[in-house]
Structures are given as structure tokens and as C-alpha cells.
Design an enzyme around this catalytic site. Structure first.
Site, PDB file in Angstrom:
ATOM      1  N   HIS A 289       0.857  -1.197   0.000  1.00  0.00           N
ATOM      2  CA  HIS A 289       0.000   0.000   0.000  1.00  0.00           C
ATOM      3  C   HIS A 289       0.882   1.231   0.000  1.00  0.00           C
ATOM      4  O   HIS A 289       1.932   1.248   0.639  1.00  0.00           O
ATOM      5  CB  HIS A 289      -0.908   0.006   1.250  1.00  0.00           C
ATOM      6  CG  HIS A 289      -2.040   0.965   1.134  1.00  0.00           C
ATOM      7  ND1 HIS A 289      -1.945   2.279   1.528  1.00  0.00           N
ATOM      8  CD2 HIS A 289      -3.294   0.808   0.644  1.00  0.00           C
ATOM      9  CE1 HIS A 289      -3.095   2.884   1.295  1.00  0.00           C
ATOM     10  NE2 HIS A 289      -3.931   2.022   0.753  1.00  0.00           N
TER      11      HIS A 289
ATOM     12  N   GLU B 239      -7.964  -4.619  -0.371  1.00  0.00           N
ATOM     13  CA  GLU B 239      -8.539  -5.285  -1.546  1.00  0.00           C
ATOM     14  C   GLU B 239      -8.616  -6.802  -1.370  1.00  0.00           C
ATOM     15  O   GLU B 239      -9.480  -7.451  -1.940  1.00  0.00           O
ATOM     16  CB  GLU B 239      -7.724  -4.978  -2.813  1.00  0.00           C
ATOM     17  CG  GLU B 239      -7.582  -3.512  -3.159  1.00  0.00           C
ATOM     18  CD  GLU B 239      -8.876  -2.865  -3.632  1.00  0.00           C
ATOM     19  OE1 GLU B 239      -9.891  -3.572  -3.731  1.00  0.00           O
ATOM     20  OE2 GLU B 239      -8.870  -1.658  -3.876  1.00  0.00           O
TER      21      GLU B 239
END
Ligand SMILES: CC(C)(COP(=O)(O)OP(=O)(O)OC[C@H]1O[C@@H](n2cnc3c(N)ncnc32)[C@H](O)[C@@H]1OP(=O)(O)O)[C@@H](O)C(=O)NCCC(=O)NCCS
Length: 367
Positions: free
Chosen positions: A254, A309
């Protein structure tokens, strides 16, 4: 004067709504840990918190539920607009067109109001479900006022009262989508509003920003990856093959979080409740552990962990949502954050007006 690519690290304003601290793995909504809210509170409770700055009393919650349930019905003219849009118009642009058209209903005022925020938030799932069922040639399912926001969304999509575990999982997902600092769509919404525009125009701007794959990117790539891996035994060779070729493992890493993504942790708990006994969940957990171990081996020190996700994929797949409504579903959570920021911007407004450095040619001769 130096430019900053992508405005990275530039502080664009102050907010009381949410904190994202990637180093510590913090996601805070108005003084509460988002991951705790996601597994212990309803969509309406957290929406109330983000809009008003405090959790609702039971009377306040009841009032909000009634107001949202009453605002779910699609106005007749909105149905006609949706029906006129060709089937090839993507769902996010359908949302943008319909939210723009709602500007007619006293929603295009300055300053924007909380009531407008509540109505748009309540209506978004109805627009998504209406368009979805129309395109599939299915009969339209009218909203059920006795169902909460998340349960009613599933009901309008599928035409069946959903199981409680499914409602809780979707609710946790939507709550964790609500707010994430000065992301591109929230910033877009605040910029539009800062011109003393209105709630509908600002939400349209935010939806436009969310449509791009770099922002509202769907977890569908994680779904294909898990389907391709299939069994626990195949996880390690599959991941090694991708990393050997310099590829990325979807659902890991991320830009901001350099430790566990707090949204992934909360979604894992919600997923466990829903599909904990399902063998596919076992495979997903195994893939997660294997990927983290191999990412540390191949990319030592890069601090690559599971992102939102990964478990969003597990939840949305278990709910059997069509991938084409993944990003719109994310949007139906994020609209709470957008509208909170729009109201906050209006309360202390100054038009955004950054500068640019001109790199083109100058005219010849003296002025
Ligand atoms: C999310 C993402 C775009 C963040 O990108 P970023 O902040 O630019 O990450 P960085 O480029 O700083 O990554 C540092 C290193 O880790 C590697 N890396 C990052 N994520 C990786 C992943 N998922 N798989 C393999 N390697 C990864 C990068 O290639 C880079 O390697 P290098 O130092 O040898 O060049 C990136 O992690 C990614 O593409 N993840 C997979 C897609 C995904 O899950 N997206 C959803 C995000 S919510």
C-alpha cells in the site's frame, strides 16, 4: 517554486473527520478506531458519527433510519433518465448522471445541508440496484423500509431477504470504505464545493475521480488470482513464479500503510464470520500467509502486507456481487466520507487555487 508530483506529502487542509496514519496502521473516524466501528456498529450509526461528530443516541439513530428509509424510493424521472442511458454507459457514469439530475430537488443550494447528504446517501444503492436489475432484464425490487441500509441494498440487488452474516459482512465493508483522508475523490469533492457550488455538483466531481482504476480499482484482480491458485499446494509455486518475473501479487502492499492495513484486519474478522467454514476461505488464508512470507524474501525491508482489496475480494465474492458493481458499491460507502467533507468544507470555506509553473514558450519581442 518547486512542484510536488501528485501533491504527495502536501497538506491541503485540516479535518476533524478522519485520520490515516500509514506508519502506525491507524484509521480513526472522529475519535474512534474504524476497525472497531466496522465490526460493532451499523452503517447508519457510523454515517451519523461521520456527519455529526458523535455517535447517535437511540432516538437520533431511529430518526436517521426513518429519514434514510423514506429517501430510498427512486423518483419517477430518475428511473426514466436511467432507462434512457445506453447499456454501454458504465455504472459510475450512471451514478454521476443521476446525482447531477437530483440537483433539481432543492439539492443544489449554497450552503449544502446535512439533509441533502442523507438523501443522496440513502438513494445511491437504489440507483445501483435499479440499473443493475434493468440491465439484467430482472424485475425491479422496491426498497423495504424495515431493513437497514446494508440489508436493503442486498435485498434490492437480489430480491431476497439476505442472511444476517452477509448483511454484517457488507456493512463492515461499507463502513471501512466510508473515509480515508484526503484521497483523490474526497479532494475533488472539496475543490468543487469550494467554489460555492453545491452538494450534487461536488458529489458528481467525487464520483468522477472515483471512477478511475487508480482510485476505485476493483478487487476483481484478487478474485482472479485466488481462482487461478485454486488449492493450497499451488500457492507457493504460483506466487514464486509471479515474483520471479518481477510481477506484483494483488492485494498486498500500500502507498500509505507500511504495516498491516487496519481495514484488512477488520474485513478478515467479518469474512471469517461469513465464510469461515468455506474451503475457499482456507485457501485465501493460506495464500495470505505464503504471500507475506515470500514478499519478505523477495523484497526484504519493503514492509508489504495484506491490503483492503484482499479481503474485500473475499467478501464481495462470497456475497456473489457482480464485479461490475464493485466500484459502485465502494462508492455507496465512500459517499458518507465525501458528504462529511463537503459539509466541513462549507463550514469554513476558502476557494482552492493552487499555482502552476509555466513551461511553454514566451511570445517574441517586448510586451
Ligand atoms: C498498492 C501499490 C500500488 C503501492 O505501490 P507503491 O507505494 O508505489 O509501492 P512501492 O513501489 O513503494 O513498493 C516498494 C517495492 O515493493 C514492491 N511491491 C509493492 N507491492 C508489491 C506487490 N503487491 N507484489 C510484489 N511486489 C510489490 C515494488 O515493486 C517495489 O519493489 P522495488 O523496491 O524492488 O522496486 C503496490 O503495492 C501494488 O501494486 N500492489 C498490488 C496491487 C494492489 O493490491 N492494489 C490495491 C491497493 S489498495
Amino acid at each position: 517554486m518547486a512542484t510536488v508530483s501528485g501533491l504527495e506529502g502536501v497538506v491541503a487542509g485540516e479535518t476533524e473527520i478522519g485520520l490515516v496514519d500509514g506508519e502506525k496502521g491507524y484509521l480513526v473516524y472522529r475519535g474512534y478506531w474504524a476497525k472497531e466501528l466496522a465490526i460493532s456498529r451499523s452503517y447508519e450509526e457510523v454515517a451519523y458519527l461521520l456527519w455529526n461528530g458523535h455517535l447517535p443516541s437511540s432516538e437520533e439513530l431511529e430518526m436517521l433510519k426513518l429519514e434514510m428509509a423514506a429517501a430510498r424510493a427512486m423518483p419517477e424521472y430518475l428511473c426514466r433518465i436511467v432507462d434512457l442511458l445506453p447499456a454501454s454507459v458504465p455504472m459510475m457514469l450512471v451514478l454521476q448522471s443521476t446525482v447531477a439530475a437530483l440537483g433539481e430537488q432543492g439539492n443544489a443550494t449554497w450552503p449544502p445541508t446535512l439533509r441533502q447528504a442523507v438523501r443522496l446517501t440513502a438513494l445511491l444503492p437504489s440507483i445501483i440496484a435499479y440499473r443493475y436489475r434493468r440491465l439484467k432484464g430482472l424485475p425491479i425490487v422496491e426498497p423495504l423500509p424495515e431493513l437497514g441500509h446494508a440489508a436493503n441494498y442486498l435485498y434490492m440487488l437480489n430480491g431476497q431477504i439476505p442472511e444476517e452474516a452477509h448483511v454484517q459482512a457488507l456493512s463492515a465493508y461499507l463502513i471501512l470504505c466510508m473515509e480515508h483522508g484526503m484521497n483523490a475523490s474526497t479532494f475533488a469533492g472539496r475543490v468543487v464545493l469550494s467554489t460555492e457550488s453545491d452538494m450534487c455538483a461536488a458529489v458528481c466531481g467525487a464520483i468522477g475521480a472515483m471512477k478511475g482504476p487508480l482510485h476505485g480499482g476493483a478487487p476483481s484482480e484478487v478474485i482472479s488470482m485466488l481462482a487461478d491458485i485454486g488449492t493450497k499446494e499451488r500457492a507457493e509455486p504460483w506466487i514464486r513464479e509471479v515474483l520471479d518475473k518481477g510481477g506484483k501479487i494483488m492485494g498486498f502492499g500500500h502507498r500509505i500503510y507500511k504495516t498491516k492495513d487496519p481495514r484488512a484486519e477488520a474485513l478478515k474478522i467479518a469474512t471469517e464470520e461469513m465464510i469461515g467454514k468455506d474451503p475457499s476461505f482456507d485457501v485465501a488464508i493460506h495464500v495470505e500467509h505464503t504471500a507475506i512470507r515470500l514478499l519478505e524474501e523477495y523484497k526484504p525491508g519493503r514492509r508489504l502486507f495484506t491490503n483492503v482489496e484482499f479481503y474485500a475480494a473475499a467478501i464481495l465474492q462470497a456475497l456473489e456481487l457482480d464485479p461490475e458493481i464493485f466500484t459502485p458499491t465502494f462508492t455507496s460507502g465512500r459517499i458518507v466520507g465525501w458528504t462529511s467533507h463537503i459539509l466541513e468544507q462549507a463550514a469554513n470555506n476558502r476557494i482552492f487555487r493552487p499555482q502552476s509553473i509555466y513551461t511553454g514558450p514566451m511570445p517574441e519581442g517586448e510586451f
